[in-house]
Motif scaffolding. Structure first.
Motif, PDB file in Angstrom:
ATOM      1  N   LYS A 128       0.829  -1.209   0.000  1.00 32.42           N
ATOM      2  CA  LYS A 128       0.000   0.000   0.000  1.00 32.42           C
ATOM      3  C   LYS A 128       0.860   1.255   0.000  1.00 32.42           C
ATOM      4  CE  LYS A 128      -3.811   2.225   2.487  1.00 32.42           C
ATOM      5  NZ  LYS A 128      -4.719   2.134   3.664  1.00 32.42           N
ATOM      6  N   LEU A 133      -1.256  -1.207  -4.516  1.00 30.12           N
ATOM      7  CA  LEU A 133      -2.455  -1.945  -4.129  1.00 30.12           C
ATOM      8  C   LEU A 133      -3.492  -1.899  -5.247  1.00 30.12           C
ATOM      9  CD1 LEU A 133      -3.503  -3.555  -1.692  1.00 30.12           C
ATOM     10  CD2 LEU A 133      -4.650  -1.463  -0.915  1.00 30.12           C
ATOM     11  N   SER A 138       1.135  -5.760  -7.732  1.00 26.66           N
ATOM     12  CA  SER A 138       1.157  -6.097  -6.306  1.00 26.66           C
ATOM     13  C   SER A 138       1.149  -7.611  -6.107  1.00 26.66           C
ATOM     14  CB  SER A 138      -0.043  -5.465  -5.598  1.00 26.66           C
ATOM     15  OG  SER A 138      -1.268  -5.993  -6.086  1.00 26.66           O
ATOM     16  N   PHE A 214      -4.937  -8.637  -2.599  1.00 28.99           N
ATOM     17  CA  PHE A 214      -4.295  -7.485  -3.219  1.00 28.99           C
ATOM     18  C   PHE A 214      -5.034  -6.945  -4.442  1.00 28.99           C
ATOM     19  CE2 PHE A 214      -0.901  -9.504  -0.798  1.00 28.99           C
ATOM     20  CZ  PHE A 214      -0.409  -8.404  -0.109  1.00 28.99           C
TER      21      PHE A 214
END
Length: 274
Positions: A128, A133, A138, A214
């Protein structure tokens, strides 16, 4: 071994093999059944009527085209990243001696025992903070990080089994470190790369937890494993379509394994020999 004992052994092994294969055969048969036939036949393998349209329905109803593409991209990027990083790390640990090497290997090995559930919160915070994210990157980054320890040890053991004369000959010919690694060592490690790549591909393809966490904010980035839940709800489950979707998601793994199996055998034989 006498003939009766050999026959009994073969029968026993066939029974065990069938027990392992039966769930897959049941899923294939159930994917071709109608909802009513699914309930009526229970654990039967052969559907009374073959409903081939279940596969088209599953593909279209659950947006499997998008999920399939996402899964392919994530799995391939994960395999490339994992192989490149672990090969370099494994070569460095196998061929170079430096202060604290054994301690470093011990620490790396200890992290392999940590369950993913205990590290998911700090990993989530890091992703994040990086602004990754709800992106495909990710999932790739986290999966590559999760496979570094196992892959590094695999390559380290494989490189240690290689004769050092190969490196010495390359250095005599004027090869630098990068040339030595990318043009001599890495091509010779194709069996191990194929084996680790296959394991990494299967793990990434079947991963459910990490893609769910994610990409939770963007359903269009889901993978096939997460997308299968489109056939379930609080009140009902479309079992025939769920089985059809599961077979669709398993088919690429079977194809990849058939293509890469000879490299797996070569790598295992080399590891045993070493």
């Amino acid at each position: 071994m006498t003939l009766p004992r050999r026959t009994l052994t073969h029968i026993l092994l066939l029974g065990i093999g069938f027990a392992y294969v039966y769930p897959f055969l049941w899923a294939v048969g159930s994917s071709l059944k109608s909802p009513m036939d699914f309930l009526d036949t229970g654990l039967g393998l052969v559907p009374p009527t073959f409903m081939w349209e279940n596969y088209a329905t599953a593909w279209n109803q659950a947006s499997f085209g998008t999920y399939f593409l996402n899964t392919v991209i994530i799995s391939l990027l994960t395999v490339v990243g994992t192989l490149l990083l672990t090969a370099m790390a494994g070569f460095a640990l196998a061929r170079h001696t430096f202060p604290g090497k054994k301690t470093l290997i011990g620490i790396i090995g200890a992290t392999f025992l940590l369950p993913h559930g205990y590290t998911i919160i700090p990993v989530f915070d890091i992703v994040k903070a990086l602004g990754l994210l709800d992106t495909i990157w990710s999932v790739v980054l986290v999966q590559v990080g999760g496979g570094l320890v196992f892959g590094t040890f695999m390559f380290m053991a494989y490189f240690q089994s290689m004769p050092k004369e190969l490196e010495e000959a390359a250095r005599v010919d004027g090869a630098g470190y990068n040339t030595l690694f990318f043009r001599v060592i890495l091509p010779l490690s194709r069996p191990m790369a194929a084996t680790l790549g296959l394991f990494t591909f299967i793990s990434s393809w079947n991963n459910f937890f990490l893609p769910l966490v994610f990409t939770f904010g963007k359903p269009e980035l889901r993978t096939l494993g997460v997308g299968l839940y489109a056939f379930t709800s609080e009140t009902s489950t479309k079992w025939t379509l769920l089985c059809a979707g599961a077979i669709i998601s398993l088919a690429p793994i079977v194809v990849v394994f058939v293509v890469a199996q000879r490299y797996v055998v070569d790598a295992i034989a080399g590891a045993v020999k070493a």
